[in-house]
Design an enzyme around this catalytic site. Structure first.
Site, PDB file in Angstrom:
ATOM      1  N   GLY A 163       0.912  -0.965  -0.064  1.00  0.00           N
ATOM      2  CA  GLY A 163       0.059  -0.072   0.142  1.00  0.00           C
ATOM      3  C   GLY A 163       0.381   1.349  -0.172  1.00  0.00           C
ATOM      4  O   GLY A 163       1.929   1.423  -0.009  1.00  0.00           O
ATOM      5  N   ASN A 164       0.710   2.782   0.445  1.00  0.00           N
ATOM      6  CA  ASN A 164       1.052   3.506   0.450  1.00  0.00           C
ATOM      7  C   ASN A 164      -0.100   4.543   1.640  1.00  0.00           C
ATOM      8  O   ASN A 164      -1.175   3.706   2.128  1.00  0.00           O
ATOM      9  CB  ASN A 164       0.862   4.098  -0.284  1.00  0.00           C
ATOM     10  N   ARG A 165       0.902   5.997   1.997  1.00  0.00           N
ATOM     11  CA  ARG A 165       0.731   6.394   2.517  1.00  0.00           C
ATOM     12  C   ARG A 165      -0.517   7.326   2.152  1.00  0.00           C
ATOM     13  O   ARG A 165      -0.676   8.301   3.642  1.00  0.00           O
ATOM     14  CB  ARG A 165       2.122   7.549   3.479  1.00  0.00           C
TER      15      ARG A 165
END
Ligand code: C5P
Length: 430
Positions: A224-226
């Site tokens: 995923g990402n932030r």
């Protein structure tokens, strides 16, 4: 447009003043208890708050609560502290007036220009931004009398917030619920930043992707990402307050309140996001790809949890497959006539810069590659932007020099992006 109007897309030039004087008007609806949280939120952000309730509001929340939270005496009538000429003083010294909750009755009295208590007198005197936050039963909200009164207020430059859909007093649900205090406070601060919010997007359909995608590795792990989704939700909030029909296609986000009236469609992976965006864009006037999309996904997804000792190869070396570029695909679909030529497409670019190019130069190159109409470029180096409540950067459009967007809340940035969208749609005759 009210006198606080800012030129489209330009950073407002209002000098920050602290503390600002905010008047919170409270009228007599059950949602009056939420005004206590609103006062607290505004105070916690460093502003001075004065509460002006109506007589009826004090049936729901006592004056002592508002006095303790605001640190100021509370009165409802123009006949208290007459020597201080309160009925004009409070409005004259206000930097913003917010009426929350605003009942159908107080909206009617404001629309009629009445000044028969301290709150309506204050609103009549105020030349600062005025934000009215309705809360009432759905039948009252849709009554033609209320519709006319709300339209009158909006025509005069007052921001009338769209009510939330949801549980009302009793068993009913529907539009008419007071938005959450944090949402109201954020909108007040946006108006205080010199941003005008016109109700000029009624009938427009706005589709916004927000948050981050997640690509499964196995049933328990993902890449995923932030992204927090805050910028996309802020865009949705402002578009909704401009009167648009808003759909958010949301990936993973932090816990965010649903913008008033917006529909939320949840997705997890890039392929789910693509399917939703491709089909919904056919019906949209404005499409905004603010989601942080995974460029790659694991080439295969294990059907059971991968284990150390059993799946060491797969765990130590990830094989990835490129994801389709959704934004580019939407632009191509428009070129091929699958999406209306009049649909405006907005992209985002999160750049850190490298040895050869600055974040702005990289964003300009990305703007050419993606072919969208507007690109919001952010410098995300050193933990800036992702997860933050503030943003800054540049708005790129085909005809113009990059417009610098000064550091501000994501809602203030959102309003500027949407002003640019509005401007180019008008230039294109949409
Ligand atoms: O290429 P990059 O990921 O930096 O592009 C950013 C823009 O493209 C954003 O608007 C993002 O939502 C969109 N994007 C997309 N599909 C991808 C990757 C990014 O639509 N696979």
């Amino acid at each position: 447009m009210s006198e606080t109007a800012n030129p489209a897309g330009q950073t407002p030039s209002v000098a920050p003043k602290h503390p600002r004087n905010i008047v919170v008007g409270v009228s007599g609806g059950i949602a009056a208890y939420k005004a206590a949280h609103l006062v607290r939120n505004l105070k916690e952000h460093g502003d001075d708050v004065r509460v002006v309730p109506t007589e009826a509001a004090l049936n729901f929340v006592g004056a002592a609560t508002f006095e303790a939270l605001s640190g100021h005496p509370v009165s409802t009538t123009v006949f208290d502290a007459v020597d201080e000429v309160q009925h004009v003083n409070i409005g004259q010294h206000a930097d913003a007036v917010v009426v929350a909750p605003a009942t159908a009755d107080v909206i009617a009295r404001i629309a009629a220009g009445r000044a028969d208590d301290l709150l309506t007198a204050t609103v009549l005197v105020a030349t600062c931004p005025v934000i009215v936050v309705p809360a009432m039963h759905t039948e009252m909200w849709f009554n033609p009398a209320t519709r006319d009164n709300v339209a009158t207020l909006r025509r005069r430059g007052i921001t009338v917030m769209e009510p939330a859909h949801g549980r009302l007093t009793g068993k009913d649900t529907g539009p008419g619920r007071l938005p959450e205090p944090e949402q109201i406070a954020e909108l007040v601060r946006t108006r205080l930043a010199g941003i005008d919010i016109n109700y000029d997007w009624q009938g427009l359909k706005v589709l916004i992707s927000a948050g981050g995608t997640q690509e499964d590795l196995d049933p328990v792990r993902f890449i995923g990402n932030r992204s927090s989704g805050r910028q996309g939700f802020a865009l949705a909030e402002i578009a909704s307050q401009r009167g648009a029909d808003v759909t958010i296609v949301a990936g993973n986000t932090v816990d965010l309140q649903t913008p008033s009236g917006a529909e939320i469609v949840n997705i997890v992976s890039t392929s789910e996001l693509k399917a939703e965006m491709d089909s919904r864009a056919r019906d949209a006037d404005i499409v905004i790809m603010s989601a942080a999309v995974s460029d790659y996904r694991p080439a295969s997804v294990a059907s059971s949890k991968m284990k150390k000792g059993t799946n060491d190869d797969a765990l130590s070396t990830l094989h990835m497959t490129e994801n389709p570029d959704i934004l580019k695909g939407l632009v191509a679909a428009r070129e091929q006539g699958e999406i209306s030529q009049e649909t405006t497409i907005v992209g985002f670019a999160a750049e850190t810069g490298d040895e050869k190019s600055s974040p702005l130069e990289l964003a300009q190159a990305k703007f050419q590659r993606k072919g969208c109409d507007v690109l919001m470029a952010n410098d995300v180096s050193e933990g800036k932007v992702f997860g933050n409540v503030n943003n800054e950067g540049w708005i790129l459009t085909k005809e113009l020099e990059p417009r610098t967007v000064a550091h501000g809340t994501k809602q203030v940035v959102a309003a500027q992006i949407l002003d640019v969208v509005n401007e180019i749609r008008h230039e294109a005759g949409a």
